[in-house]
Design a protein around this motif. Structure first.
Motif, PDB file in Angstrom:
ATOM      1  N   VAL A   1       0.568  -1.389  -0.132  1.00  0.00           N
ATOM      2  CA  VAL A   1       0.563   0.018   0.005  1.00  0.00           C
ATOM      3  C   VAL A   1       1.226   1.010  -0.223  1.00  0.00           C
ATOM      4  CG1 VAL A   1      -1.230   1.096   1.585  1.00  0.00           C
ATOM      5  CG2 VAL A   1      -2.391  -0.549   1.287  1.00  0.00           C
ATOM      6  N   ARG A   2       1.847   0.979   0.862  1.00  0.00           N
ATOM      7  CA  ARG A   2       2.576   2.446   1.042  1.00  0.00           C
ATOM      8  C   ARG A   2       3.653   2.078   0.082  1.00  0.00           C
ATOM      9  NH1 ARG A   2       0.473   1.133   5.718  1.00  0.00           N
ATOM     10  NH2 ARG A   2      -0.229   3.311   6.526  1.00  0.00           N
ATOM     11  N   LEU A   3       3.671   1.190  -1.096  1.00  0.00           N
ATOM     12  CA  LEU A   3       5.091   1.394  -2.188  1.00  0.00           C
ATOM     13  C   LEU A   3       5.098   3.034  -2.810  1.00  0.00           C
ATOM     14  CD1 LEU A   3       7.432  -0.166  -3.729  1.00  0.00           C
ATOM     15  CD2 LEU A   3       5.405  -1.482  -5.116  1.00  0.00           C
ATOM     16  N   PRO A   4       3.525   3.362  -2.969  1.00  0.00           N
ATOM     17  CA  PRO A   4       4.005   4.545  -3.905  1.00  0.00           C
ATOM     18  C   PRO A   4       5.151   5.536  -3.532  1.00  0.00           C
ATOM     19  CG  PRO A   4       1.983   3.389  -4.463  1.00  0.00           C
ATOM     20  CD  PRO A   4       2.829   2.843  -3.480  1.00  0.00           C
ATOM     21  N   ILE A   5       4.380   6.026  -1.650  1.00  0.00           N
ATOM     22  CA  ILE A   5       5.454   6.688  -1.078  1.00  0.00           C
ATOM     23  C   ILE A   5       6.789   6.084  -1.496  1.00  0.00           C
ATOM     24  CG2 ILE A   5       5.478   7.799   1.131  1.00  0.00           C
ATOM     25  CD1 ILE A   5       2.080   6.574   1.141  1.00  0.00           C
ATOM     26  N   LEU A   6       6.978   5.342  -1.193  1.00  0.00           N
ATOM     27  CA  LEU A   6       8.229   4.940  -1.064  1.00  0.00           C
ATOM     28  C   LEU A   6       9.443   4.847  -2.749  1.00  0.00           C
ATOM     29  CD1 LEU A   6      10.568   3.485   0.570  1.00  0.00           C
ATOM     30  CD2 LEU A   6       9.451   1.338  -0.142  1.00  0.00           C
TER      31      LEU A   6
ATOM     32  N   GLN B   1       4.259  13.644  14.726  1.00  0.00           N
ATOM     33  CA  GLN B   1       3.186  14.428  13.769  1.00  0.00           C
ATOM     34  C   GLN B   1       3.526  15.992  14.412  1.00  0.00           C
ATOM     35  OE1 GLN B   1      -0.151  13.003  14.670  1.00  0.00           O
ATOM     36  NE2 GLN B   1      -0.611  12.171  12.522  1.00  0.00           N
ATOM     37  N   SER B   2       3.670  16.176  15.233  1.00  0.00           N
ATOM     38  CA  SER B   2       4.813  17.401  15.705  1.00  0.00           C
ATOM     39  C   SER B   2       5.521  18.656  15.377  1.00  0.00           C
ATOM     40  CB  SER B   2       4.562  17.576  17.248  1.00  0.00           C
ATOM     41  OG  SER B   2       5.470  16.969  17.612  1.00  0.00           O
ATOM     42  N   VAL B   3       6.227  17.344  14.281  1.00  0.00           N
ATOM     43  CA  VAL B   3       7.353  17.911  14.556  1.00  0.00           C
ATOM     44  C   VAL B   3       7.711  17.463  13.290  1.00  0.00           C
ATOM     45  CG1 VAL B   3       9.178  17.725  16.006  1.00  0.00           C
ATOM     46  CG2 VAL B   3       9.282  15.967  14.595  1.00  0.00           C
ATOM     47  N   TYR B   4       7.037  16.841  11.794  1.00  0.00           N
ATOM     48  CA  TYR B   4       7.506  16.669  10.376  1.00  0.00           C
ATOM     49  C   TYR B   4       5.570  16.665  10.050  1.00  0.00           C
ATOM     50  CZ  TYR B   4      11.673  13.890  11.444  1.00  0.00           C
ATOM     51  OH  TYR B   4      12.675  14.583  12.049  1.00  0.00           O
ATOM     52  N   SER B   5       5.809  17.196   9.316  1.00  0.00           N
ATOM     53  CA  SER B   5       4.708  17.265   8.032  1.00  0.00           C
ATOM     54  C   SER B   5       3.777  16.511   7.339  1.00  0.00           C
ATOM     55  CB  SER B   5       5.203  18.214   6.695  1.00  0.00           C
ATOM     56  OG  SER B   5       6.087  17.231   6.272  1.00  0.00           O
ATOM     57  N   LYS B   6       3.043  15.828   7.596  1.00  0.00           N
ATOM     58  CA  LYS B   6       2.231  15.290   6.920  1.00  0.00           C
ATOM     59  C   LYS B   6       2.884  14.406   5.921  1.00  0.00           C
ATOM     60  CE  LYS B   6      -3.081  14.439   6.218  1.00  0.00           C
ATOM     61  NZ  LYS B   6      -4.043  14.898   6.252  1.00  0.00           N
ATOM     62  N   ALA B   7       2.899  14.972   5.218  1.00  0.00           N
ATOM     63  CA  ALA B   7       4.063  14.443   3.731  1.00  0.00           C
ATOM     64  C   ALA B   7       5.212  13.569   4.194  1.00  0.00           C
ATOM     65  CB  ALA B   7       4.598  15.195   2.971  1.00  0.00           C
ATOM     66  N   GLN B   8       5.943  14.450   5.343  1.00  0.00           N
ATOM     67  CA  GLN B   8       7.416  13.749   5.936  1.00  0.00           C
ATOM     68  C   GLN B   8       6.755  12.284   6.980  1.00  0.00           C
ATOM     69  OE1 GLN B   8       8.162  17.144   7.894  1.00  0.00           O
ATOM     70  NE2 GLN B   8      10.885  17.231   6.224  1.00  0.00           N
ATOM     71  N   VAL B   9       5.783  12.282   7.678  1.00  0.00           N
ATOM     72  CA  VAL B   9       4.820  11.139   8.159  1.00  0.00           C
ATOM     73  C   VAL B   9       4.686   9.887   7.628  1.00  0.00           C
ATOM     74  CG1 VAL B   9       3.123  10.216   9.547  1.00  0.00           C
ATOM     75  CG2 VAL B   9       4.175  13.391  10.262  1.00  0.00           C
ATOM     76  N   LYS B  10       4.675  10.606   6.874  1.00  0.00           N
ATOM     77  CA  LYS B  10       3.794   8.845   5.672  1.00  0.00           C
ATOM     78  C   LYS B  10       5.051   8.887   5.071  1.00  0.00           C
ATOM     79  CE  LYS B  10      -0.865  11.369   3.460  1.00  0.00           C
ATOM     80  NZ  LYS B  10      -1.236  11.138   2.720  1.00  0.00           N
TER      81      LYS B  10
ATOM     82  N   ALA C   1       8.077  -0.689   5.152  1.00  0.00           N
ATOM     83  CA  ALA C   1       8.980  -1.622   4.267  1.00  0.00           C
ATOM     84  C   ALA C   1      10.297  -2.197   5.236  1.00  0.00           C
ATOM     85  CB  ALA C   1       9.976  -0.500   3.662  1.00  0.00           C
ATOM     86  N   ILE C   2      10.585  -1.836   5.899  1.00  0.00           N
ATOM     87  CA  ILE C   2      12.677  -1.916   6.722  1.00  0.00           C
ATOM     88  C   ILE C   2      11.680  -3.155   7.529  1.00  0.00           C
ATOM     89  CG2 ILE C   2      12.901  -0.687   8.905  1.00  0.00           C
ATOM     90  CD1 ILE C   2      15.233  -2.384   7.256  1.00  0.00           C
ATOM     91  N   TYR C   3      11.066  -2.754   8.199  1.00  0.00           N
ATOM     92  CA  TYR C   3       9.606  -3.912   9.547  1.00  0.00           C
ATOM     93  C   TYR C   3       9.581  -5.060   8.200  1.00  0.00           C
ATOM     94  CZ  TYR C   3       7.803  -6.209  13.610  1.00  0.00           C
ATOM     95  OH  TYR C   3       7.472  -6.153  14.296  1.00  0.00           O
ATOM     96  N   PHE C   4       9.361  -5.342   7.302  1.00  0.00           N
ATOM     97  CA  PHE C   4       8.389  -5.957   5.907  1.00  0.00           C
ATOM     98  C   PHE C   4      10.684  -6.762   6.169  1.00  0.00           C
ATOM     99  CE2 PHE C   4       8.246  -8.480   2.132  1.00  0.00           C
ATOM    100  CZ  PHE C   4       7.438  -9.288   2.707  1.00  0.00           C
ATOM    101  N   ALA C   5      11.493  -5.812   5.659  1.00  0.00           N
ATOM    102  CA  ALA C   5      12.598  -6.575   4.795  1.00  0.00           C
ATOM    103  C   ALA C   5      12.855  -6.978   6.606  1.00  0.00           C
ATOM    104  CB  ALA C   5      13.290  -5.897   4.149  1.00  0.00           C
ATOM    105  N   ASN C   6      13.055  -7.051   7.690  1.00  0.00           N
ATOM    106  CA  ASN C   6      13.608  -7.578   8.760  1.00  0.00           C
ATOM    107  C   ASN C   6      13.587  -8.927   9.210  1.00  0.00           C
ATOM    108  OD1 ASN C   6      14.096  -4.351  10.770  1.00  0.00           O
ATOM    109  ND2 ASN C   6      15.357  -5.034   9.507  1.00  0.00           N
ATOM    110  N   LEU C   7      11.855  -8.998   9.564  1.00  0.00           N
ATOM    111  CA  LEU C   7      11.183 -10.133   9.853  1.00  0.00           C
ATOM    112  C   LEU C   7      11.498 -10.444   8.501  1.00  0.00           C
ATOM    113  CD1 LEU C   7      10.575  -8.755  12.299  1.00  0.00           C
ATOM    114  CD2 LEU C   7       8.586 -10.052  12.553  1.00  0.00           C
ATOM    115  N   SER C   8      11.505 -11.028   6.855  1.00  0.00           N
ATOM    116  CA  SER C   8      11.799 -11.695   6.192  1.00  0.00           C
ATOM    117  C   SER C   8      12.898 -12.551   6.372  1.00  0.00           C
ATOM    118  CB  SER C   8      11.943 -10.849   5.031  1.00  0.00           C
ATOM    119  OG  SER C   8      10.179 -10.581   4.753  1.00  0.00           O
ATOM    120  N   GLY C   9      13.937 -11.393   6.650  1.00  0.00           N
ATOM    121  CA  GLY C   9      15.231 -12.036   6.922  1.00  0.00           C
ATOM    122  C   GLY C   9      15.431 -13.025   8.145  1.00  0.00           C
ATOM    123  N   ASN C  10      15.197 -12.218   9.827  1.00  0.00           N
ATOM    124  CA  ASN C  10      15.371 -12.991  10.603  1.00  0.00           C
ATOM    125  C   ASN C  10      14.306 -14.145  10.347  1.00  0.00           C
ATOM    126  OD1 ASN C  10      16.130 -11.239  11.668  1.00  0.00           O
ATOM    127  ND2 ASN C  10      14.630 -11.068  12.737  1.00  0.00           N
ATOM    128  N   THR C  11      13.086 -14.194   9.313  1.00  0.00           N
ATOM    129  CA  THR C  11      12.142 -15.577   8.863  1.00  0.00           C
ATOM    130  C   THR C  11      12.990 -17.086   7.931  1.00  0.00           C
ATOM    131  OG1 THR C  11      10.343 -14.498   9.132  1.00  0.00           O
ATOM    132  CG2 THR C  11      10.133 -16.650   8.104  1.00  0.00           C
TER     133      THR C  11
END
Length: 196
Positions: free
Chosen positions: A24-29, A119-128, A136-146
């Motif tokens: 879902v977040r691939l276009p933002i990435l 959210q208090s220090v980053y814009s909405k676009a930066q938070v996204k 992405a990195i969480y998925f990669a981390n657990l993929s590597g560990n698995t």
């Protein structure tokens, strides 16, 4: 007696959820890799902070190299991650780094207070963008560990809190990238996967 493999790994439900979140977040990435809303240094710091919790040797190796390439002070980063008194906690960069650790510690479900602080220090676009990096990195981390859990199982090692079905499904998706990283790390004289 062989040690028990105890790293964080995917359950089937987590795998499907994190895969969905990452897609879902691939276009933002992709947009962030072309024209980022945050710095490339912050991207690598966020990636390393999440990886420090999940302890993926592949991501640690790859993102340490990318962090160095993008001018991240690895010693300062390690000091922040190891410190309980939060030396960068009031700075914008520190808030994102600590949020990344929190995100990983709570398995992709950060608290409302942590989200509000980000959210208090980053814009909405930066938070996204930060969220796209984290999923992405969480998925990669657990993929590597698995993947490592499957390798451990094949060597006859006991694997805790993991099921072979999930290991095979996750590994079928991630093995080409992980084997490439393994190969690269063996050719790297400075730091190899075994020392992480």
């Amino acid at each position: 007696m062989k040690p028990i493999f105890r790293k964080r790994v995917f359950t089937l439900g987590q795998f499907l959820n994190m895969l969905f979140q990452a897609i879902v977040r691939l276009p933002i990435l992709v947009a962030a890799l072309i024209k980022p809303k945050t710095s490339r240094q912050l991207r690598e710091q966020v990636m390393l902070a999440c990886t420090s919790v999940n302890d993926c040797r592949y991501c640690a190796w790859a993102h340490t190299h990318l962090a160095l390439k993008n001018g991240v002070d690895i010693e300062a980063m390690n000091a922040l991650l190891a410190s309980s008194d939060n030396p960068l906690g009031g700075e914008q960069e520190g808030i994102a780094i600590l949020f990344a650790q929190h995100f990983a510690e709570f398995k992709g479900r950060p608290s409302g207070d942590a989200v509000a602080r980000l959210q208090s220090v980053y814009s909405k676009a930066q938070v996204k963008e930060i969220y796209a990096y984290l999923y992405a990195i969480y998925f990669a981390n657990l993929s590597g560990n698995t993947f490592d859990a499957l390798l451990a199982r094949l060597r006859g090692q006991k694997v805790e809190n993991s099921y072979i079905f999930t290991e095979v499904i996750s590994s079928a998706l991630s093995w080409p990238i992980l084997v490439f990283i393994m190969w690269q790390s063996k050719n790297d004289r400075r730091i190899g996967l075994g020392s992480l």
